[in-house]
Write a protein that holds these residues in place. Sequence first.
Motif, PDB file in Angstrom:
ATOM      1  N   ARG A 123       9.022 -11.437   7.159  1.00  0.00           N
ATOM      2  CA  ARG A 123       8.005 -10.378   7.387  1.00  0.00           C
ATOM      3  C   ARG A 123       7.992  -9.236   6.517  1.00  0.00           C
ATOM      4  NH1 ARG A 123       7.179 -10.390  13.843  1.00  0.00           N
ATOM      5  NH2 ARG A 123       6.591 -12.662  14.110  1.00  0.00           N
ATOM      6  N   ARG A 124       9.207  -8.776   6.154  1.00  0.00           N
ATOM      7  CA  ARG A 124       9.491  -7.508   5.286  1.00  0.00           C
ATOM      8  C   ARG A 124       8.897  -7.689   3.927  1.00  0.00           C
ATOM      9  NH1 ARG A 124      14.413  -6.948   8.044  1.00  0.00           N
ATOM     10  NH2 ARG A 124      15.544  -8.128   6.329  1.00  0.00           N
ATOM     11  N   MET A 125       9.316  -8.923   3.393  1.00  0.00           N
ATOM     12  CA  MET A 125       8.736  -9.352   2.137  1.00  0.00           C
ATOM     13  C   MET A 125       7.093  -9.523   2.192  1.00  0.00           C
ATOM     14  SD  MET A 125      11.837 -12.216   0.998  1.00  0.00           S
ATOM     15  CE  MET A 125      10.497 -13.091  -0.419  1.00  0.00           C
ATOM     16  N   ALA A 126       6.619 -10.043   3.087  1.00  0.00           N
ATOM     17  CA  ALA A 126       5.056 -10.084   3.240  1.00  0.00           C
ATOM     18  C   ALA A 126       4.545  -8.747   3.160  1.00  0.00           C
ATOM     19  CB  ALA A 126       4.851 -10.948   4.465  1.00  0.00           C
ATOM     20  N   ALA A 127       5.049  -7.860   3.969  1.00  0.00           N
ATOM     21  CA  ALA A 127       4.616  -6.446   4.254  1.00  0.00           C
ATOM     22  C   ALA A 127       4.856  -5.712   2.871  1.00  0.00           C
ATOM     23  CB  ALA A 127       5.351  -5.613   5.222  1.00  0.00           C
ATOM     24  N   GLU A 128       5.854  -5.945   2.127  1.00  0.00           N
ATOM     25  CA  GLU A 128       6.011  -5.119   0.914  1.00  0.00           C
ATOM     26  C   GLU A 128       4.989  -5.580  -0.229  1.00  0.00           C
ATOM     27  OE1 GLU A 128       9.593  -4.893  -2.611  1.00  0.00           O
ATOM     28  OE2 GLU A 128      10.086  -5.468  -0.372  1.00  0.00           O
ATOM     29  N   PHE A 129       4.973  -7.001  -0.144  1.00  0.00           N
ATOM     30  CA  PHE A 129       3.770  -7.588  -0.965  1.00  0.00           C
ATOM     31  C   PHE A 129       2.533  -7.357  -0.775  1.00  0.00           C
ATOM     32  CE2 PHE A 129       0.834 -10.979  -1.949  1.00  0.00           C
ATOM     33  CZ  PHE A 129       0.921 -11.251  -3.368  1.00  0.00           C
ATOM     34  N   GLN A 130       2.079  -7.076   0.597  1.00  0.00           N
ATOM     35  CA  GLN A 130       0.784  -6.662   0.940  1.00  0.00           C
ATOM     36  C   GLN A 130       0.568  -5.050   0.390  1.00  0.00           C
ATOM     37  OE1 GLN A 130       0.083  -6.796   5.141  1.00  0.00           O
ATOM     38  NE2 GLN A 130      -2.279  -6.430   4.865  1.00  0.00           N
ATOM     39  N   SER A 131       1.535  -4.233   0.759  1.00  0.00           N
ATOM     40  CA  SER A 131       1.431  -2.894   0.198  1.00  0.00           C
ATOM     41  C   SER A 131       1.404  -2.879  -1.091  1.00  0.00           C
ATOM     42  CB  SER A 131       2.797  -2.208   0.919  1.00  0.00           C
ATOM     43  OG  SER A 131       4.016  -2.374   0.110  1.00  0.00           O
ATOM     44  N   GLN A 132       2.217  -3.459  -1.885  1.00  0.00           N
ATOM     45  CA  GLN A 132       1.950  -3.225  -3.441  1.00  0.00           C
ATOM     46  C   GLN A 132       0.572  -3.844  -3.920  1.00  0.00           C
ATOM     47  OE1 GLN A 132       5.217  -5.892  -4.893  1.00  0.00           O
ATOM     48  NE2 GLN A 132       6.811  -4.117  -4.575  1.00  0.00           N
ATOM     49  N   LEU A 133       0.083  -5.014  -3.078  1.00  0.00           N
ATOM     50  CA  LEU A 133      -1.241  -5.367  -3.485  1.00  0.00           C
ATOM     51  C   LEU A 133      -2.299  -4.509  -3.293  1.00  0.00           C
ATOM     52  CD1 LEU A 133      -2.905  -7.924  -4.588  1.00  0.00           C
ATOM     53  CD2 LEU A 133      -2.987  -8.769  -2.001  1.00  0.00           C
ATOM     54  N   MET A 134      -2.136  -3.892  -2.104  1.00  0.00           N
ATOM     55  CA  MET A 134      -3.072  -2.659  -1.853  1.00  0.00           C
ATOM     56  C   MET A 134      -3.125  -1.479  -2.720  1.00  0.00           C
ATOM     57  SD  MET A 134      -4.744  -4.038   0.673  1.00  0.00           S
ATOM     58  CE  MET A 134      -5.760  -2.759   1.249  1.00  0.00           C
ATOM     59  N   GLU A 135      -1.854  -1.095  -3.070  1.00  0.00           N
ATOM     60  CA  GLU A 135      -1.639  -0.049  -4.203  1.00  0.00           C
ATOM     61  C   GLU A 135      -2.275  -0.590  -5.442  1.00  0.00           C
ATOM     62  OE1 GLU A 135       1.960   2.236  -6.302  1.00  0.00           O
ATOM     63  OE2 GLU A 135       2.315   0.958  -4.369  1.00  0.00           O
ATOM     64  N   ALA A 136      -1.915  -1.825  -5.686  1.00  0.00           N
ATOM     65  CA  ALA A 136      -2.854  -2.218  -7.062  1.00  0.00           C
ATOM     66  C   ALA A 136      -4.423  -2.108  -6.933  1.00  0.00           C
ATOM     67  CB  ALA A 136      -2.377  -3.648  -7.568  1.00  0.00           C
ATOM     68  N   ILE A 137      -4.830  -2.661  -5.711  1.00  0.00           N
ATOM     69  CA  ILE A 137      -6.152  -2.491  -5.514  1.00  0.00           C
ATOM     70  C   ILE A 137      -6.786  -1.173  -5.434  1.00  0.00           C
ATOM     71  CG2 ILE A 137      -8.070  -2.980  -3.919  1.00  0.00           C
ATOM     72  CD1 ILE A 137      -6.661  -5.327  -3.139  1.00  0.00           C
ATOM     73  N   ARG A 138      -6.069  -0.067  -5.214  1.00  0.00           N
ATOM     74  CA  ARG A 138      -6.440   1.210  -5.069  1.00  0.00           C
ATOM     75  C   ARG A 138      -6.583   1.669  -6.359  1.00  0.00           C
ATOM     76  NH1 ARG A 138      -3.522   1.524  -0.173  1.00  0.00           N
ATOM     77  NH2 ARG A 138      -1.673   2.035  -1.094  1.00  0.00           N
ATOM     78  N   GLU A 139      -5.615   1.528  -7.105  1.00  0.00           N
ATOM     79  CA  GLU A 139      -5.496   2.129  -8.623  1.00  0.00           C
ATOM     80  C   GLU A 139      -6.456   1.271  -9.338  1.00  0.00           C
ATOM     81  OE1 GLU A 139      -1.533   0.948 -10.244  1.00  0.00           O
ATOM     82  OE2 GLU A 139      -0.399   2.327  -8.881  1.00  0.00           O
ATOM     83  N   ALA A 140      -6.892   0.108  -9.172  1.00  0.00           N
ATOM     84  CA  ALA A 140      -7.981  -0.576  -9.936  1.00  0.00           C
ATOM     85  C   ALA A 140      -9.181   0.094  -9.445  1.00  0.00           C
ATOM     86  CB  ALA A 140      -8.030  -1.880  -9.655  1.00  0.00           C
ATOM     87  N   ASP A 141      -9.460   0.432  -8.224  1.00  0.00           N
ATOM     88  CA  ASP A 141     -10.536   1.106  -7.856  1.00  0.00           C
ATOM     89  C   ASP A 141     -10.717   2.467  -8.415  1.00  0.00           C
ATOM     90  OD1 ASP A 141     -11.471  -0.944  -6.207  1.00  0.00           O
ATOM     91  OD2 ASP A 141     -10.697  -0.223  -4.423  1.00  0.00           O
TER      92      ASP A 141
END
Length: 115
Positions: free
Chosen positions: A40-58
């Motif tokens: 669960r921690r790994m999934a949450a970390e992956f999700q947060s990194q993915l969301m950060e990448a999306i925000r940077e792309a936006d």
Amino acid sequence: MFDFDAGKLIVIGIVALVAIPSKDLPRVLRQLGQWTAQARRMAAEFQSQLMEAIREADLDDATRDVRSALDGAKQAASFDPLSAAKQEIDSALQGPPAETPKKPESAGENAGPSA
């Protein structure tokens, strides 16, 4: 990925009770809980990194849009319709360059009437 419903989990639990000796069951369940927490921690970390990448792309897209809008505004600011109209009026008032009339150089003009 894993499609576990309540019935499948009950079957897995019964198999675990039968296959794992009762004295090892608490240790196995603790290990299973640790693995689950780690996943669960790994999934949450992956999700947060993915969301950060999306925000940077936006943010990059928004920055690109703002820059193109500013470039368009600069081009619009450099366009001066009054100076363009003044140049057209000045060129119209000056007219085409005047041509000097040419005298025809024919032999019949200098000779006069014959008779």
